[in-house]
Write a protein that holds these residues in place. Structure first.
Motif, PDB file in Angstrom:
ATOM      1  N   CYS A 333      18.725   2.511  -0.903  1.00 41.04           N
ATOM      2  CA  CYS A 333      17.583   1.687  -0.493  1.00 41.04           C
ATOM      3  C   CYS A 333      16.388   2.549  -0.107  1.00 41.04           C
ATOM      4  O   CYS A 333      15.239   2.225  -0.448  1.00 41.04           O
ATOM      5  CB  CYS A 333      17.990   0.768   0.661  1.00 41.04           C
ATOM      6  N   SER A 336      14.839   3.806  -3.213  1.00 39.61           N
ATOM      7  CA  SER A 336      14.127   2.728  -3.900  1.00 39.61           C
ATOM      8  C   SER A 336      12.740   2.530  -3.311  1.00 39.61           C
ATOM      9  O   SER A 336      11.756   2.360  -4.046  1.00 39.61           O
ATOM     10  CB  SER A 336      14.930   1.428  -3.818  1.00 39.61           C
ATOM     11  N   VAL A 337      12.653   2.544  -1.986  1.00 36.43           N
ATOM     12  CA  VAL A 337      11.346   2.397  -1.342  1.00 36.43           C
ATOM     13  C   VAL A 337      10.454   3.585  -1.676  1.00 36.43           C
ATOM     14  O   VAL A 337       9.258   3.429  -1.970  1.00 36.43           O
ATOM     15  CB  VAL A 337      11.505   2.248   0.188  1.00 36.43           C
ATOM     16  N   LEU A 340       9.200   3.219  -5.197  1.00 37.75           N
ATOM     17  CA  LEU A 340       8.151   2.204  -5.275  1.00 37.75           C
ATOM     18  C   LEU A 340       6.843   2.738  -4.715  1.00 37.75           C
ATOM     19  O   LEU A 340       5.760   2.489  -5.270  1.00 37.75           O
ATOM     20  CB  LEU A 340       8.588   0.955  -4.513  1.00 37.75           C
ATOM     21  N   SER A 341       6.920   3.497  -3.620  1.00 35.04           N
ATOM     22  CA  SER A 341       5.718   4.064  -3.018  1.00 35.04           C
ATOM     23  C   SER A 341       5.053   5.067  -3.964  1.00 35.04           C
ATOM     24  O   SER A 341       3.821   5.072  -4.125  1.00 35.04           O
ATOM     25  CB  SER A 341       6.083   4.733  -1.691  1.00 35.04           C
ATOM     26  N   HIS A 361       3.351  -4.246  -1.417  1.00 35.41           N
ATOM     27  CA  HIS A 361       4.629  -4.030  -2.094  1.00 35.41           C
ATOM     28  C   HIS A 361       5.504  -3.042  -1.336  1.00 35.41           C
ATOM     29  O   HIS A 361       6.708  -3.268  -1.149  1.00 35.41           O
ATOM     30  CB  HIS A 361       4.388  -3.519  -3.510  1.00 35.41           C
ATOM     31  N   VAL A 362       4.914  -1.941  -0.897  1.00 35.07           N
ATOM     32  CA  VAL A 362       5.702  -0.896  -0.240  1.00 35.07           C
ATOM     33  C   VAL A 362       6.230  -1.372   1.111  1.00 35.07           C
ATOM     34  O   VAL A 362       7.420  -1.233   1.414  1.00 35.07           O
ATOM     35  CB  VAL A 362       4.862   0.384  -0.078  1.00 35.07           C
ATOM     36  N   ALA A 365       8.786  -4.256   0.715  1.00 31.04           N
ATOM     37  CA  ALA A 365      10.064  -3.751   0.205  1.00 31.04           C
ATOM     38  C   ALA A 365      10.821  -2.983   1.279  1.00 31.04           C
ATOM     39  O   ALA A 365      12.050  -3.077   1.374  1.00 31.04           O
ATOM     40  CB  ALA A 365       9.817  -2.851  -1.012  1.00 31.04           C
ATOM     41  N   LEU A 368      12.455  -5.537   3.473  1.00 31.67           N
ATOM     42  CA  LEU A 368      13.510  -6.278   2.789  1.00 31.67           C
ATOM     43  C   LEU A 368      14.756  -5.434   2.550  1.00 31.67           C
ATOM     44  O   LEU A 368      15.891  -5.924   2.640  1.00 31.67           O
ATOM     45  CB  LEU A 368      12.974  -6.804   1.446  1.00 31.67           C
ATOM     46  N   LEU A 369      14.573  -4.139   2.254  1.00 26.29           N
ATOM     47  CA  LEU A 369      15.705  -3.274   1.918  1.00 26.29           C
ATOM     48  C   LEU A 369      16.293  -2.557   3.120  1.00 26.29           C
ATOM     49  O   LEU A 369      17.243  -1.785   2.981  1.00 26.29           O
ATOM     50  CB  LEU A 369      15.266  -2.234   0.878  1.00 26.29           C
ATOM     51  N   TRP A 393       6.938 -14.901   0.844  1.00 29.36           N
ATOM     52  CA  TRP A 393       6.925 -13.980   1.973  1.00 29.36           C
ATOM     53  C   TRP A 393       6.531 -14.683   3.264  1.00 29.36           C
ATOM     54  O   TRP A 393       7.015 -14.331   4.339  1.00 29.36           O
ATOM     55  CB  TRP A 393       6.000 -12.801   1.681  1.00 29.36           C
ATOM     56  N   PHE A 434       6.801 -10.062  -7.166  1.00 29.74           N
ATOM     57  CA  PHE A 434       5.757  -9.738  -6.207  1.00 29.74           C
ATOM     58  C   PHE A 434       4.411 -10.316  -6.612  1.00 29.74           C
ATOM     59  O   PHE A 434       3.501 -10.390  -5.803  1.00 29.74           O
ATOM     60  CB  PHE A 434       5.609  -8.210  -6.089  1.00 29.74           C
TER      61      PHE A 434
END
Length: 445
Positions: A333, A336-337, A340-341, A361-362, A365, A368-369, A393, A434
């Motif tokens: 996780c 993943s973040v 994404l960043s 988004h960052v 996420a 959420l993760l 959201w 998103f």
């Protein structure tokens, strides 16, 4: 635009504002509401008028009005936000004990002791114990997890107001209110309707966590939102300094580092790093070990688990393959973040809308993760819901209140978590992930 349409929205604004305000005041009159889910129920009910108003605002022609009428609406939104915040500060903190740690940390630092050097139950701090604060501290065997900017605020409030919980709540509620005009200015810079600030200012979960519970996260959220504004206005160096302060208030902001490197360059990155280093330096210099300021955080990252959503799905998927699926899930996780960043930074084309989208988004996420999806973590992305409206959201901020059932019972309820994140997932799928149809357009800014 018709006068009746404008008058209808004004009436809806007044009616919904009054309803949310009354429900925020309800915990003042609920017996033992601070120790039961009953104290959370008014905030949950407040989502009905709040969501109705948001639907009116999003409806084509549903909130039409001339300039002076929109200005009146904005003044009413701010006035109601002030009143909602004030009554929430005065209401008891419902199923919360974090403030006792804030008071304790402030007391320790105000007495000249490094709060990272000793856990509350340490013999070295026995002289600071009392019957009002110390017995209510959560995890007294773990050193503080709060970064240095938060510690400085804790100490300042303690010196000014002693152990009064209401004073601590008022200070962190004030940071929430300070974020409201920043969001309004961001809406201006993005050429969006200023009245969209209501999505943040009246959100019942925000009012509960920022004012009703007085979470320190509001400090970091204010600094980060102000930093975003400065980035959009092209004041990169000042934005970087505020970013360093935001990380020094709550470390979740670190997830946005690639975007800041991209937007502020080497000079800005150095300024943010220097700001953070200056915050940590006094505490590190007086700590018994180099890693002392991070000991509590390391314990938190290794062991804390509360209301996990997708994280739990990742853990279950990895169970047949990993010796320790909890550690493996944390690594997956976190990676993943980070991915994404980095992706958001690579895709950043310099436009305002792209930056806002990347921020959202960052941070979303990250929440959420996380293995800990505490309801007050929703504060991290809450201001962005005004800039990037999303039914899914926004619904998650309401659904997160279900986690207080776990707090009250002292036990996890997987079926309730499935309901919480299942509804959110269905709404998110309806929005196309998103990307929110009808929200902030790609070409804005």
């Amino acid at each position: 635009m018709s006068t009746s349409s404008t008058g209808s929205f004004t009436a809806a604004l007044l009616a919904c504002g009054a309803a949310v305000l009354l429900l925020c005041a309800a915990p003042l009159f609920i017996a033992d509401g601070d120790a039961s889910v009953a104290g959370v129920l008014p905030y949950a009910l407040a989502f009905a008028p709040y969501l109705h108003l948001l639907s009116r605002l999003a409806r084509p022609g549903g909130a039409a009005g001339r300039g002076e009428e929109k200005a009146l609406h904005l003044r009413l939104i701010v006035l109601f936000a002030l009143l909602m915040t004030a009554v929430s500060v005065l209401a008891p903190a419902v199923l919360e004990d974090d403030m006792y740690r804030y008071v304790w940390d402030g007391r320790v630092l105000a007495s000249g002791v490094n709060p990272y050097a000793h856990a509350p139950d340490s013999f070295a701090l026995r002289a600071l114990r009392d019957e009002a604060v110390y017995p209510n501290i959560n995890y007294p065997y773990v050193p503080t997890i709060y970064p240095p900017a938060a510690q400085l605020v804790f100490a300042a409030v303690y010196k000014a107001a002693g152990s009064g919980l209401t004073a601590f709540k008022a200070v962190f509620a004030a940071f929430h209110l300070a974020t409201v005009p920043v969001v309004v200015r961001l809406l201006d810079r993005l050429a969006m309707d200023r009245r969209l600030v209501v999505a943040y200012a009246w959100n019942p979960l925000v009012l509960k966590e920022a004012a009703g519970s007085g979470h320190v996260d509001t400090l970091a959220v204010f600094l980060l939102t102000a930093s975003l504004l400065l980035l959009i206005e092209g004041r990169a160096l000042r934005a970087a300094v505020l970013y360093g302060l935001a990380v020094g208030a709550k470390l979740f902001a670190l997830a946005l580092l690639p975007l800041y490197v991209k937007r502020t360059g080497l000079r800005g990155t150095a300024a943010a790093g220097a700001t953070l280093a200056l915050l940590y330096l006094p505490f590190t210099a007086t700590a018994p070990a180099v890693l002392s300021p991070f000991e509590g955080l390391i314990t938190y990252f290794e062991h804390w688990l509360f209301n996990p959503g997708p994280f739990d799905a990742v853990r279950l998927a990895l169970t047949p393959f990993a010796a320790d699926p909890y550690v493996a899930a944390r690594l997956v996780c976190a990676a993943s973040v980070l991915a994404l960043s980095l992706y958001a930074a690579v895709r950043d084309d310099g436009r305002k809308a792209t930056l806002v989208r990347g921020f959202f988004h960052v941070v979303a996420a990250l929440v959420l993760l996380s293995p800990v999806v505490a309801p007050w973590y929703m504060l991290w992305f809450a201001p962005l819901l005004s800039l990037r409206p999303s039914r899914a959201w926004t619904a998650l901020t309401a659904l997160a209140l279900l986690s207080y059932v776990f707090t009250a019972r002292g036990a996890d309820l997987p079926a309730l978590r499935l309901l919480e994140f299942g509804i959110f997932a269905a709404l998110l799928a309806g929005e196309g992930g998103f990307r929110r149809k009808g929200g902030l357009r790609e070409g804005t800014g």
